[in-house]
Design a protein around this motif. Structure first.
Motif, PDB file in Angstrom:
ATOM      1  N   ASP A 164       0.802  -1.291   0.214  1.00  0.00           N
ATOM      2  CA  ASP A 164       0.075  -0.014   0.020  1.00  0.00           C
ATOM      3  C   ASP A 164       0.877   1.346   0.018  1.00  0.00           C
ATOM      4  OD1 ASP A 164       1.051   0.128   2.638  1.00  0.00           O
ATOM      5  OD2 ASP A 164      -0.836   0.015   3.774  1.00  0.00           O
ATOM      6  N   GLY A 165       2.268   1.078  -0.149  1.00  0.00           N
ATOM      7  CA  GLY A 165       3.191   2.297  -0.275  1.00  0.00           C
ATOM      8  C   GLY A 165       3.518   2.785   1.130  1.00  0.00           C
ATOM      9  N   THR A 166       3.303   1.953   2.209  1.00  0.00           N
ATOM     10  CA  THR A 166       4.186   2.410   3.339  1.00  0.00           C
ATOM     11  C   THR A 166       5.305   1.757   3.589  1.00  0.00           C
ATOM     12  OG1 THR A 166       3.008   0.837   4.781  1.00  0.00           O
ATOM     13  CG2 THR A 166       1.763   2.815   4.490  1.00  0.00           C
ATOM     14  N   GLY A 167       6.309   2.135   4.237  1.00  0.00           N
ATOM     15  CA  GLY A 167       7.771   1.471   4.435  1.00  0.00           C
ATOM     16  C   GLY A 167       8.362   2.048   5.700  1.00  0.00           C
ATOM     17  N   TYR A 168       9.453   1.402   6.090  1.00  0.00           N
ATOM     18  CA  TYR A 168      10.250   2.224   7.226  1.00  0.00           C
ATOM     19  C   TYR A 168      11.719   1.550   7.130  1.00  0.00           C
ATOM     20  CZ  TYR A 168      10.749  -2.578   9.386  1.00  0.00           C
ATOM     21  OH  TYR A 168      11.136  -3.888   9.413  1.00  0.00           O
ATOM     22  N   THR A 169      12.601   2.416   7.557  1.00  0.00           N
ATOM     23  CA  THR A 169      14.091   2.094   7.502  1.00  0.00           C
ATOM     24  C   THR A 169      14.306   2.498   9.047  1.00  0.00           C
ATOM     25  OG1 THR A 169      14.424   2.731   5.272  1.00  0.00           O
ATOM     26  CG2 THR A 169      16.557   2.345   6.427  1.00  0.00           C
ATOM     27  N   LYS A 170      14.931   1.576   9.676  1.00  0.00           N
ATOM     28  CA  LYS A 170      15.577   1.829  11.116  1.00  0.00           C
ATOM     29  C   LYS A 170      17.169   1.761  11.333  1.00  0.00           C
ATOM     30  CE  LYS A 170      13.030   0.042  14.248  1.00  0.00           C
ATOM     31  NZ  LYS A 170      12.081  -0.819  15.127  1.00  0.00           N
ATOM     32  N   VAL A 194       6.797  11.564   4.738  1.00  0.00           N
ATOM     33  CA  VAL A 194       8.046  10.948   5.493  1.00  0.00           C
ATOM     34  C   VAL A 194       7.901  11.600   6.987  1.00  0.00           C
ATOM     35  CG1 VAL A 194      10.638  10.852   5.595  1.00  0.00           C
ATOM     36  CG2 VAL A 194       9.357  11.169   3.407  1.00  0.00           C
ATOM     37  N   GLN A 195       7.984  10.500   7.890  1.00  0.00           N
ATOM     38  CA  GLN A 195       7.915  10.795   9.492  1.00  0.00           C
ATOM     39  C   GLN A 195       9.258  10.264   9.954  1.00  0.00           C
ATOM     40  OE1 GLN A 195       4.487   8.721  10.828  1.00  0.00           O
ATOM     41  NE2 GLN A 195       3.054  10.445  10.099  1.00  0.00           N
ATOM     42  N   VAL A 196       9.791  10.930  10.965  1.00  0.00           N
ATOM     43  CA  VAL A 196      10.545  10.706  11.755  1.00  0.00           C
ATOM     44  C   VAL A 196      10.101  10.025  13.066  1.00  0.00           C
ATOM     45  CG1 VAL A 196      13.012  11.013  12.796  1.00  0.00           C
ATOM     46  CG2 VAL A 196      12.212  12.125  10.697  1.00  0.00           C
ATOM     47  N   VAL A 197      10.540   8.717  13.451  1.00  0.00           N
ATOM     48  CA  VAL A 197      10.069   8.358  14.798  1.00  0.00           C
ATOM     49  C   VAL A 197      11.258   7.726  15.596  1.00  0.00           C
ATOM     50  CG1 VAL A 197       8.785   6.408  15.586  1.00  0.00           C
ATOM     51  CG2 VAL A 197       8.050   7.318  13.451  1.00  0.00           C
ATOM     52  N   LYS A 220       5.001   7.046   3.741  1.00  0.00           N
ATOM     53  CA  LYS A 220       3.682   6.575   3.174  1.00  0.00           C
ATOM     54  C   LYS A 220       3.445   7.535   2.033  1.00  0.00           C
ATOM     55  CE  LYS A 220      -0.897   6.158   4.627  1.00  0.00           C
ATOM     56  NZ  LYS A 220      -1.872   6.236   5.965  1.00  0.00           N
ATOM     57  N   VAL A 221       3.098   6.801   1.042  1.00  0.00           N
ATOM     58  CA  VAL A 221       2.591   7.313  -0.393  1.00  0.00           C
ATOM     59  C   VAL A 221       1.195   8.167  -0.095  1.00  0.00           C
ATOM     60  CG1 VAL A 221       1.728   7.112  -2.661  1.00  0.00           C
ATOM     61  CG2 VAL A 221       3.679   5.675  -1.973  1.00  0.00           C
ATOM     62  N   LYS A 222       1.002   9.419  -0.303  1.00  0.00           N
ATOM     63  CA  LYS A 222      -0.091  10.085   0.000  1.00  0.00           C
ATOM     64  C   LYS A 222      -1.037  10.282  -1.130  1.00  0.00           C
ATOM     65  CE  LYS A 222       2.101  14.147   0.769  1.00  0.00           C
ATOM     66  NZ  LYS A 222       2.544  15.367   1.222  1.00  0.00           N
TER      67      LYS A 222
END
Length: 267
Positions: A164-170, A194-197, A220-222
């Protein structure tokens, strides 16, 4: 009277035939159109990317080669066929009434990437060669090869994503460090969130990390993205690259997107 009606009907049929043919011919693009793409990679890495292109239904030409100056890269496998592995986000080739959507996959080795980097190739220099030896622009709007830093201050841990276009890199901090910005190409900013967590909490930049603290960059794709890209995004601390994330995309092409491409690039 009957003869008049007959000839009137025949005239309407013939006129309709020519009008329909004229309308169909106006919908033709003539030369194949490569859908815009945005590509960036690291100079030390290999690069695999896909170019999507549109042809008229009766145009049998395919993209065979991509050229970076005098460096020629042949497409992988059958470049004429549309992919079968995931048709959920892209239309099948039968979707469009007048055009066909195709793909060409290119795999460039790290040595070839390094060679292209040395040549200072820019997006406008890149062309593709069709099966009849015609050259057309590769339509790559953003092309960049990034020189890697020997000592990144963020240690990669893991990455993941979903269809669905979401992803993360840790990441984990190798030392005390401050993340000030992410260099996302302007062309992608309107499509991506783009979010920083940190510690499961969304935070704003700049953010300080202590040694061994973890950080996640969530993407996340908007909205639908009518172009393809393979983008390596530098993470910056006071103008120094401290790590990288990657954004990958298969475009979602609609009939309206095709019409816009024809208006912009067609004959």
């Amino acid at each position: 009277m009957r003869r008049t009606v007959f000839y009137s009907a025949l005239t309407v049929i013939i006129a309709s035939f020519f009008l329909n043919n004229c309308y169909a011919n106006n919908k033709k693009i003539g030369m194949p159109i490569v859908i815009p793409s945005y590509i960036s990679t690291l100079a030390d890495d290999n690069l695999q990317f896909t170019l999507y292109y549109v042809t008229d239904h009766d145009d049998k030409r395919t993209v065979q080669v991509i050229t970076f100056g005098d460096t020629y890269i042949w497409g992988e496998g059958d470049t004429s066929g549309f992919f079968e592995e995931d048709s959920s986000k892209l239309h099948t080739i039968d979707t469009f009434k007048y055009q066909r959507l195709n793909r060409a996959i290119f795999d460039i080795s790290a040595e070839e990437v390094a060679d292209i980097y040395k040549k200072g190739i820019i997006a406008e220099d890149i062309q593709v060669v069709l099966s009849d030896n015609t050259r057309i622009p590769a339509n790559i709007k953003h092309f960049e090869i990034l020189k890697t830093k020997k000592k990144e201050k963020l240690s990669f841990i893991s990455t993941g994503g979903s269809s669905d276009g979401t992803g993360y890199t840790k990441f984990k901090a190798k030392q005390n460090v401050k993340l000030t910005q992410m260099n996302i190409p302007e062309e992608l900013k309107t499509y991506y969130e783009v979010q920083v967590v940190k510690s499961n909490q969304k935070v704003d930049l700049p953010i300080k990390l202590s040694k061994m603290e973890t950080l996640s960059i969530n993407t996340k794709v908007k909205r639908n993205i009518p172009f393809s890209y393979d983008a390596t995004i530098p993470l910056i601390s006071n103008e120094e690259v401290i790590g990288f994330i990657s954004l990958l995309n298969n475009p979602t092409i609609s009939e309206k997107d095709i019409e816009n491409l024809v208006k912009e690039y067609g004959r």
